[in-house]
Design a protein around this motif. Structure first.
Motif, mmCIF file in Angstrom:
data_model
loop_
_atom_site.group_PDB
_atom_site.id
_atom_site.type_symbol
_atom_site.label_atom_id
_atom_site.label_comp_id
_atom_site.label_asym_id
_atom_site.label_seq_id
_atom_site.Cartn_x
_atom_site.Cartn_y
_atom_site.Cartn_z
ATOM 1 N N ALA A 192 0.833 -1.205 0.000
ATOM 2 C CA ALA A 192 0.000 0.000 0.000
ATOM 3 C C ALA A 192 0.866 1.253 0.000
ATOM 4 C CB ALA A 192 -0.924 -0.001 1.223
ATOM 5 N N ARG A 193 1.976 1.217 0.738
ATOM 6 C CA ARG A 193 2.867 2.383 0.780
ATOM 7 C C ARG A 193 3.514 2.638 -0.583
ATOM 8 N NH1 ARG A 193 5.612 0.814 4.720
ATOM 9 N NH2 ARG A 193 7.438 -0.019 3.605
ATOM 10 N N VAL A 194 3.982 1.571 -1.224
ATOM 11 C CA VAL A 194 4.588 1.704 -2.551
ATOM 12 C C VAL A 194 3.560 2.206 -3.557
ATOM 13 C CG1 VAL A 194 5.516 0.399 -4.498
ATOM 14 C CG2 VAL A 194 6.416 0.017 -2.216
ATOM 15 N N LEU A 195 2.339 1.715 -3.460
ATOM 16 C CA LEU A 195 1.286 2.150 -4.375
ATOM 17 C C LEU A 195 1.006 3.642 -4.216
ATOM 18 C CD1 LEU A 195 -0.330 0.653 -6.518
ATOM 19 C CD2 LEU A 195 -2.168 0.351 -4.854
ATOM 20 N N GLY A 196 1.039 4.118 -2.960
ATOM 21 C CA GLY A 196 0.854 5.545 -2.713
ATOM 22 C C GLY A 196 1.973 6.377 -3.323
ATOM 23 N N ASP A 197 3.212 5.883 -3.179
ATOM 24 C CA ASP A 197 4.350 6.584 -3.786
ATOM 25 C C ASP A 197 4.230 6.610 -5.307
ATOM 26 O OD1 ASP A 197 5.397 6.929 -1.255
ATOM 27 O OD2 ASP A 197 6.821 5.252 -1.403
ATOM 28 N N TYR A 198 3.776 5.499 -5.855
ATOM 29 C CA TYR A 198 3.655 5.398 -7.316
ATOM 30 C C TYR A 198 2.573 6.352 -7.825
ATOM 31 C CZ TYR A 198 3.477 3.187 -11.938
ATOM 32 O OH TYR A 198 3.522 2.946 -13.289
ATOM 33 N N GLU A 199 1.494 6.467 -7.098
ATOM 34 C CA GLU A 199 0.433 7.398 -7.497
ATOM 35 C C GLU A 199 0.960 8.831 -7.522
ATOM 36 O OE1 GLU A 199 -4.159 8.653 -6.433
ATOM 37 O OE2 GLU A 199 -2.961 7.600 -4.933
ATOM 38 N N TRP A 203 9.845 1.463 -12.893
ATOM 39 C CA TRP A 203 9.914 2.559 -11.918
ATOM 40 C C TRP A 203 10.450 2.062 -10.585
ATOM 41 C CZ3 TRP A 203 6.975 2.633 -7.380
ATOM 42 C CH2 TRP A 203 7.055 3.799 -6.612
ATOM 43 N N ALA A 204 9.980 0.894 -10.140
ATOM 44 C CA ALA A 204 10.432 0.340 -8.860
ATOM 45 C C ALA A 204 11.943 0.081 -8.883
ATOM 46 C CB ALA A 204 9.675 -0.950 -8.543
ATOM 47 N N ARG A 205 12.455 -0.440 -9.985
ATOM 48 C CA ARG A 205 13.907 -0.679 -10.098
ATOM 49 C C ARG A 205 14.662 0.636 -10.164
ATOM 50 N NH1 ARG A 205 18.312 -0.564 -9.798
ATOM 51 N NH2 ARG A 205 19.997 -1.807 -10.735
ATOM 52 N N ARG A 206 14.166 1.579 -10.935
ATOM 53 C CA ARG A 206 14.852 2.860 -11.124
ATOM 54 C C ARG A 206 14.936 3.655 -9.825
ATOM 55 N NH1 ARG A 206 11.820 4.269 -14.821
ATOM 56 N NH2 ARG A 206 10.470 5.785 -13.754
ATOM 57 N N THR A 207 13.938 3.508 -8.975
ATOM 58 C CA THR A 207 13.916 4.259 -7.714
ATOM 59 C C THR A 207 14.489 3.473 -6.543
ATOM 60 O OG1 THR A 207 11.628 3.521 -7.331
ATOM 61 C CG2 THR A 207 11.931 5.647 -8.439
ATOM 62 N N GLY A 208 15.084 2.298 -6.819
ATOM 63 C CA GLY A 208 15.744 1.521 -5.783
ATOM 64 C C GLY A 208 14.822 0.726 -4.893
ATOM 65 N N ARG A 209 13.567 0.565 -5.289
ATOM 66 C CA ARG A 209 12.628 -0.196 -4.458
ATOM 67 C C ARG A 209 12.749 -1.703 -4.682
ATOM 68 N NH1 ARG A 209 10.447 4.797 -5.184
ATOM 69 N NH2 ARG A 209 9.249 5.660 -3.420
ATOM 70 N N THR A 210 13.340 -2.084 -5.809
ATOM 71 C CA THR A 210 13.624 -3.498 -6.081
ATOM 72 C C THR A 210 15.043 -3.604 -6.634
ATOM 73 O OG1 THR A 210 12.664 -3.326 -8.304
ATOM 74 C CG2 THR A 210 11.213 -4.137 -6.551
ATOM 75 N N ALA A 211 15.617 -4.788 -6.482
ATOM 76 C CA ALA A 211 16.991 -4.996 -6.948
ATOM 77 C C ALA A 211 17.048 -5.214 -8.455
ATOM 78 C CB ALA A 211 17.611 -6.189 -6.224
ATOM 79 N N GLU A 212 15.952 -5.697 -9.055
ATOM 80 C CA GLU A 212 15.921 -5.921 -10.499
ATOM 81 C C GLU A 212 14.543 -5.599 -11.043
ATOM 82 O OE1 GLU A 212 16.061 -9.993 -11.802
ATOM 83 O OE2 GLU A 212 15.562 -10.734 -9.800
ATOM 84 N N ASP A 213 14.493 -5.414 -12.346
ATOM 85 C CA ASP A 213 13.228 -5.131 -13.025
ATOM 86 C C ASP A 213 12.631 -6.451 -13.489
ATOM 87 O OD1 ASP A 213 11.110 -4.308 -14.536
ATOM 88 O OD2 ASP A 213 12.279 -3.115 -15.970
#
Length: 319
Positions: free
Chosen positions: A22-29, A103-113
């Protein structure tokens, strides 16, 4: 603003997602709204697709974004198919998820896309309906006949239809026009398109005459203190909305014998088709329509080719 953010966060929490999702979804929005400046409709579509994926991941026991794997994404897409989703819907959702994982990979939220290798079914490209030149003429003539009484709404309707067909602009772009966006001396209109990209689109003399009648006699009769700078007004004086324009197009097309039922986007298809049939090149039509990619414009070459084949089959004795 803080209250608005809290309301949005509560909406995101409603599906019962794990708190990290939910937190990641809020950031993405916030990224979609503030950084990419997408329309509210596009933001809702992206969030709906990503939420569906995250709900699927949560059902599989994932609680952190880094736990997403390619097989998770593939099983989510497979479930869309079992639910009977159309190929176009599945393809769109796969694209939305690829954008999200990048986006998650580019912003460092995941290690890979993990979505980079996600495939999707190729959507069947259907040829959009388009009016013939004669049907377009009958449409505009029918609207003009109804406006013979000089009513403000009638004058507006003619101007709307003439401008839609003359310019090929989107209905949202038309409704967003202000009076100052028109340059009647050069017969061009300044349009704010998708991604807030501005372009200048020409229109012809019949549209200019209709706009002149609307601005001279129609708009002043409908304008109220809250009308602002809006070019086209509704019956109560506010900026005309897209629903009213769609209703208008459907209603006036009903006056044209054998014309396909279509909305404002059908007039956009028609304008593009007639431009190409008249000799305009693809790059010019791409600029006029505001397409980011030439591939989007190329579908109109298929429309024109199909119309040519249809005419040949009807006319040639050995077709």
């Amino acid at each position: 603003m803080a209250g608005r953010d809290e309301d949005e966060q509560r909406e995101l929490d409603e599906p019962g997602l794990p708190e990290p999702f939910a937190r990641v979804l809020g950031d993405y929005e916030r990224h979609l709204r503030s950084e990419r400046d997408l329309t509210a409709h596009t933001v809702r579509a992206y969030l709906g697709d990503v939420t569906s994926l995250l709900e699927h991941a949560a059902a599989l026991g994932h609680v952190e974004l880094d736990q997403l794997q390619l097989r998770t994404l593939r099983s989510w897409l497979a479930r869309q198919q079992t639910l009977g989703r159309a190929r176009t819907t599945i393809a769109r959702r796969a694209t939305a998820v690829r954008v999200f994982t990048a986006w998650a990979r580019r912003t460092g939220r995941t290690a890979e896309d993990v979505g980079a290798s996600l495939g999707s079914p190729k959507a069947h490209r259907t040829l959009p309906a388009a009016l013939s030149a004669e049907q377009a003429r009958l449409l505009l003539d029918a609207a003009a006949e109804r406006a013979d009484d000089g009513s403000p709404v009638g004058l507006r309707d003619v101007a709307v239809l003439e401008l839609l067909y003359a310019s090929g602009i989107r209905v949202g772009e038309l409704c967003g026009l202000d009076v100052d966006d028109l340059d009647r001396e050069r017969r061009v209109v300044r349009v704010l398109g998708k991604g807030r990209k501005e372009r200048t689109v020409p229109y012809g003399l019949p549209a200019d005459r209709a706009l002149g009648r609307w601005l001279g006699a129609g708009r002043p009769a409908l304008a109220v203190s809250g009308s602002g700078a809006a070019l086209f007004l509704g019956a109560r004086g506010g900026r005309v909305d897209q629903r009213a324009v769609r209703t208008l197009v459907h209603a006036r097309l009903a006056d044209v014998p054998h014309a396909p039922d279509m909305g404002p986007h059908g007039l956009r298809h028609t304008a593009a088709t007639h431009l190409l049939e008249g000799g305009a090149d693809l790059r010019t039509v791409q600029e006029l329509l505001g397409h980011a990619s030439l591939a989007t414009t190329q579908i109109y070459t298929h429309v024109s080719s199909e119309r040519l084949r249809s005419a040949y089959r009807l006319a040639h004795p050995r077709a």
